[in-house]
Design a protein around this motif. Structure first.
Motif: not given
Length: 82
Positions: A62-82
């Motif tokens: 599934l992860i191979k179907n995601l745009e890397p830039e959008r995935l990076q944005q999501y990870v940044n959002e996760l980091r802020l919620k930590r």
């Protein structure tokens, strides 16, 4: 800056709803496997090594179907919620 050269050409633009459904499935699978989603996704983005993503519930495919830039944005959002 993360180098996205490892990403396959499989990743296609997708609307927000599909992205969120897909990433939710991936995060659930990572948690189910007993790992921290932030750490695993960040490791994947930094190295391009798919072993950071569990095979549980087909998350690695599934992860191979995601745009890397959008995935990076999501990870940044996760980091802020930590």
């Amino acid at each position: 800056m993360i180098d996205f050269d490892f990403c396959t050409k499989e990743a296609l633009p997708m609307d927000e709803q599909v992205f969120h459904e897909t990433i939710s499935e991936i995060v659930s699978a990572i948690k189910e496997a007993g790992y921290d989603p932030y750490e695993q996704l960040m490791g994947y983005l930094k190295t391009g090594q798919e072993y950071y993503i569990t095979r549980t519930r087909n998350a690695r495919t599934l992860i191979k179907n995601l745009e890397p830039e959008r995935l990076q944005q999501y990870v940044n959002e996760l980091r802020l919620k930590r």
